[in-house]
Motif scaffolding. Sequence first.
Motif, PDB file in Angstrom:
ATOM      1  N   GLU A 144      -6.076 -18.734  -1.041  1.00 32.02           N
ATOM      2  CA  GLU A 144      -6.438 -19.497   0.153  1.00 32.02           C
ATOM      3  C   GLU A 144      -5.562 -20.741   0.285  1.00 32.02           C
ATOM      4  OE1 GLU A 144     -10.572 -20.242  -0.330  1.00 32.02           O
ATOM      5  OE2 GLU A 144     -11.189 -18.251   0.347  1.00 32.02           O
ATOM      6  N   SER A 145      -5.336 -21.441  -0.847  1.00 36.22           N
ATOM      7  CA  SER A 145      -4.457 -22.622  -0.820  1.00 36.22           C
ATOM      8  C   SER A 145      -3.041 -22.236  -0.437  1.00 36.22           C
ATOM      9  CB  SER A 145      -4.466 -23.314  -2.189  1.00 36.22           C
ATOM     10  OG  SER A 145      -5.755 -23.768  -2.521  1.00 36.22           O
ATOM     11  N   ASN A 146      -2.559 -21.099  -0.973  1.00 35.56           N
ATOM     12  CA  ASN A 146      -1.213 -20.641  -0.646  1.00 35.56           C
ATOM     13  C   ASN A 146      -1.097 -20.249   0.823  1.00 35.56           C
ATOM     14  OD1 ASN A 146      -0.334 -21.008  -3.259  1.00 35.56           O
ATOM     15  ND2 ASN A 146      -0.752 -18.903  -3.886  1.00 35.56           N
ATOM     16  N   LEU A 147      -2.154 -19.728   1.368  1.00 37.82           N
ATOM     17  CA  LEU A 147      -2.155 -19.354   2.783  1.00 37.82           C
ATOM     18  C   LEU A 147      -1.959 -20.596   3.655  1.00 37.82           C
ATOM     19  CD1 LEU A 147      -2.513 -17.010   4.745  1.00 37.82           C
ATOM     20  CD2 LEU A 147      -4.979 -17.360   4.633  1.00 37.82           C
ATOM     21  N   ILE A 148      -2.648 -21.665   3.292  1.00 37.26           N
ATOM     22  CA  ILE A 148      -2.479 -22.926   4.023  1.00 37.26           C
ATOM     23  C   ILE A 148      -1.086 -23.499   3.792  1.00 37.26           C
ATOM     24  CG2 ILE A 148      -3.330 -25.299   4.216  1.00 37.26           C
ATOM     25  CD1 ILE A 148      -6.095 -24.229   3.372  1.00 37.26           C
ATOM     26  N   LEU A 149      -0.604 -23.426   2.539  1.00 39.74           N
ATOM     27  CA  LEU A 149       0.738 -23.925   2.209  1.00 39.74           C
ATOM     28  C   LEU A 149       1.803 -23.168   2.982  1.00 39.74           C
ATOM     29  CD1 LEU A 149       2.605 -25.682   0.437  1.00 39.74           C
ATOM     30  CD2 LEU A 149       2.486 -23.890  -1.308  1.00 39.74           C
ATOM     31  N   ASN A 150       1.696 -21.854   3.051  1.00 40.94           N
ATOM     32  CA  ASN A 150       2.675 -21.047   3.802  1.00 40.94           C
ATOM     33  C   ASN A 150       2.675 -21.422   5.277  1.00 40.94           C
ATOM     34  OD1 ASN A 150       3.401 -19.693   1.479  1.00 40.94           O
ATOM     35  ND2 ASN A 150       2.055 -17.936   1.860  1.00 40.94           N
ATOM     36  N   ASN A 151       1.473 -21.611   5.818  1.00 44.13           N
ATOM     37  CA  ASN A 151       1.382 -21.978   7.231  1.00 44.13           C
ATOM     38  C   ASN A 151       1.996 -23.354   7.471  1.00 44.13           C
ATOM     39  OD1 ASN A 151       0.223 -21.429   9.970  1.00 44.13           O
ATOM     40  ND2 ASN A 151      -0.870 -23.323   9.500  1.00 44.13           N
ATOM     41  N   LYS A 152       1.780 -24.276   6.513  1.00 41.01           N
ATOM     42  CA  LYS A 152       2.381 -25.606   6.639  1.00 41.01           C
ATOM     43  C   LYS A 152       3.900 -25.510   6.632  1.00 41.01           C
ATOM     44  CE  LYS A 152       2.497 -28.426   3.102  1.00 41.01           C
ATOM     45  NZ  LYS A 152       2.104 -29.394   2.045  1.00 41.01           N
ATOM     46  N   ASN A 153       4.449 -24.742   5.711  1.00 42.35           N
ATOM     47  CA  ASN A 153       5.899 -24.597   5.633  1.00 42.35           C
ATOM     48  C   ASN A 153       6.468 -23.967   6.897  1.00 42.35           C
ATOM     49  OD1 ASN A 153       6.015 -25.740   3.081  1.00 42.35           O
ATOM     50  ND2 ASN A 153       5.799 -23.772   2.030  1.00 42.35           N
ATOM     51  N   GLU A 154       5.751 -23.008   7.449  1.00 39.86           N
ATOM     52  CA  GLU A 154       6.217 -22.361   8.681  1.00 39.86           C
ATOM     53  C   GLU A 154       6.217 -23.348   9.847  1.00 39.86           C
ATOM     54  OE1 GLU A 154       3.610 -19.049   9.123  1.00 39.86           O
ATOM     55  OE2 GLU A 154       4.420 -17.986   7.371  1.00 39.86           O
ATOM     56  N   ARG A 155       5.163 -24.149   9.928  1.00 41.26           N
ATOM     57  CA  ARG A 155       5.097 -25.131  11.013  1.00 41.26           C
ATOM     58  C   ARG A 155       6.146 -26.217  10.851  1.00 41.26           C
ATOM     59  NH1 ARG A 155      -0.964 -27.092  11.978  1.00 41.26           N
ATOM     60  NH2 ARG A 155       0.215 -28.639  13.191  1.00 41.26           N
ATOM     61  N   LEU A 156       6.377 -26.648   9.612  1.00 39.88           N
ATOM     62  CA  LEU A 156       7.418 -27.649   9.369  1.00 39.88           C
ATOM     63  C   LEU A 156       8.796 -27.094   9.714  1.00 39.88           C
ATOM     64  CD1 LEU A 156       6.252 -29.270   5.993  1.00 39.88           C
ATOM     65  CD2 LEU A 156       5.935 -30.148   8.305  1.00 39.88           C
ATOM     66  N   GLU A 157       9.045 -25.853   9.350  1.00 40.44           N
ATOM     67  CA  GLU A 157      10.321 -25.220   9.683  1.00 40.44           C
ATOM     68  C   GLU A 157      10.493 -25.102  11.194  1.00 40.44           C
ATOM     69  OE1 GLU A 157      13.979 -23.461   9.449  1.00 40.44           O
ATOM     70  OE2 GLU A 157      12.834 -24.399   7.812  1.00 40.44           O
ATOM     71  N   GLU A 158       9.439 -24.724  11.874  1.00 38.05           N
ATOM     72  CA  GLU A 158       9.484 -24.608  13.336  1.00 38.05           C
ATOM     73  C   GLU A 158       9.783 -25.961  13.974  1.00 38.05           C
ATOM     74  OE1 GLU A 158       6.375 -23.522  16.972  1.00 38.05           O
ATOM     75  OE2 GLU A 158       5.925 -22.907  14.913  1.00 38.05           O
ATOM     76  N   HIS A 159       9.107 -27.008  13.465  1.00 38.04           N
ATOM     77  CA  HIS A 159       9.341 -28.345  14.003  1.00 38.04           C
ATOM     78  C   HIS A 159      10.759 -28.819  13.692  1.00 38.04           C
ATOM     79  CE1 HIS A 159       9.097 -32.804  14.003  1.00 38.04           C
ATOM     80  NE2 HIS A 159       8.286 -32.608  15.032  1.00 38.04           N
TER      81      HIS A 159
END
Length: 815
Positions: free
Chosen positions: A725-740
């Motif tokens: 679950e923590s990794n799922l949030i971490l992956n989503n954070k990295n994806e959003r940061l990359e998008e930004h």
Amino acid sequence: MIGSPYSSKEELKKNAEMMLYLNVLVFLVLSIAVYHKTIKVDLWSDLIEMLKFERINNFYILILFIVMFAFSYFSYQPSKTIKKENKSILLFTAGLSFCLFLLVNLIYLKQNYFSYGLYVTTYLVALLNAVNSKSRVTDHIKDDRKEEFERSFYQDREKIDTDMSINIPYKYKYEGKERISYINICAPNRGILVGGIAGSGKTFAVIEEVQKQMTSKGFTGLVYDFKFPTLTKIQYNYYLWYKDTFAVEPNFYFVNFDDPAYSHRINPINEDLLKSETDAAESAKTIMNNLNKEWIKKEGDFWVDSAITYCSMAIWFLKLMNKKYNVNVCSLPHVIALSSFESTDMLFDMFLEYEELKSFLKPFQDAIAKGAMQQIAGQMGSAAIALTKLASKELFYVLTDDDFKLDLNNPLSPKILCVGNNPERQEVYKAPIALLSTKVLKTLNQQNKLKSMVIVDEFPTINIMGINTAINTGRSNLMCVLLGFQNVSQIYAGYEKDTADDIMKSCGTRVMGQMMDEDAEKMSKAMGKQKVVRENLSINSTEVSSSLNISMEDVVPAERFSQFQQGTVAGFFADTFDAKDPNKIFYGEVIADMEVKKNQEKHDLPMINDFTPEDFDEKLKFIYDNFFEEIQSLTDFIKTENIKSINVILNQNVTVREFENYLVNRYNLNFDKFQEAAYYIKPRFILEEFFNKNLKGFKKDEKKKAQFLNSKIADPEVFVKNSIESNLILNNKNERLEEHYQQIFNEIYNIVAMEFKTNNLIDKYKGNNQKLKLYKTTLTDVRGKGKINNEMIKNIYNELLEKIDEFTPAPRGLG
């Protein structure tokens, strides 16, 4: 030597010895006379009878003995030294013997050999022990090797508590007794320097106490946290304790470039903060000086000034773009993206279109006149290379929006801001931190605002523009600046010499812990001298002599600074007209409130940005449905092995790939599918995080550490599920940061396209085939790499390329 004081001294000593011997002789003679009935000697008895001695009252003889005893005691000075405990024994024995002697004379009046022996023995023992007890005690010579007793000075002060004061309790010794006093910093707005080498206790004992007291008295402002989240967490707890004491409840903000989930967002060069070109130039200089430390010493250098000027021009250009296109591109990440654009020629051609940028073009005028674009590219490249150091996704995210304004001491909207650094990444983070801090100083140093604090521990790690000016001019605006450092050489390495000199000379309060070498000497000199009375002893086989010497000595010698214990400080403080103190010097050990220390980290920092995906449950179900075998294998591995063996296996398979291959081979898994699952599971990462989190608590307790290593991870299924679950949030954070991150660059590509279109730059240079060829190569490269995600902008790039083709002669055909 005739007339010499030494000869008269020797004579007095000999006379005192003769009188002592005479005292003993007279006593023995008279004692026989007193006991003549017991000690019968014919000749002696006849003499007693002849002198009518029996008619003399024994009381008068006792008075005579007491006078003789006193005379010998006060006149005789022994030649040898004794220990302190022996002196006490001699005095006790002398007193007891003399009391017995009096009892024999006044009560026990029998005439016999026992009473005579007691009579003689008690007097002689009392006399000899009494005079020998006057021998000089020299134990204290070794007890006070550092002259702490002689150099101690009176420091008793009452606590002067005002709405501005910082009152730090400490203990000190004076005349051998421990006393309690206060460091009353009644004028913190006159600047505070807190120094001490690593581990000296300056942060724990002094800076944290200043944070607490300032927060409790309604100070707003800035706290720089070099080792985030150490001071930030402490300041947050202080904020929770005292926020209700403010007239208007303040807000608490913190900036952290390591993890945007635990950071507010702030743009320190948004267009509202750029009032003039000077603000842009100041921002650029702050950024560049912190990215290139050596540039601080090279002010006036052609290439350094060119790079700073280019950065200033880029900042001001983006402000113009904000207004022109109603966009939000005036930020440090956009400056970084702009400076890394594929063609400096195209950027420079855009800049030349604006009269507002002409003031920035002075370093480039010669190259412009000569058409030397390569030189211009070199000048701009110096800035671009430096700025690319800041190209991180986390930094781009934090610095491109505003969760709050920098008017921290606004009476209607008070704020406390903590800015965090990371020692491992300080070379990257210090530029934006210094930029943010510089902007904060300018907003704090204004009239009719709340009193404010600027607490910058380890301040040489960032170069804050105008920090010396803030100390000198912020006093009237109730701005209190505290600067912490380890050694003075760091200050001169991090700031220009004139600025460093100004900082050192401007702070009215200095609180210094353990310091070394030149720093200790400078501080010792700054604290001044005091009158010291020193006793000089001369000891030889025949006598002990002493003399007193008065001299002016350092209050705290340099060598003592280097030997300070943790928490020991010395220095001086600034006072006010209302709270004058003639003795502003202090030297002692700070008394830390350990109850406060136990609770100052009770509450954790709140999460600011939640990166949990909206379809969290669906994604979690997808992971378990598709990678159940891989998840079960990791769970079985954790169930089977204890923590110690897991650690051994991790150390044997040191990389992520090696550990994943170990699991694949151990449980006969499909390699490709496990690689796909590892994106969600991250097996090595979750185990390393487990070790990092739990082993911190066993640093000093090896027994508990051993017990921990021999145990197993509790509830493996729950542990793995929580980790996924923590990794799922971490992956989503990295994806959003990359998008930004990509969006920032895309916005710059959009600006370039719009500028070339609206300013008709293709038409302007239609006769310059070389330039048009460069344009075409650059625009084709940008469009072809898929860097543009806006169809309208893609169409503009296509239009520009078509126009270039119109103005570019087609290659001649053969034949």
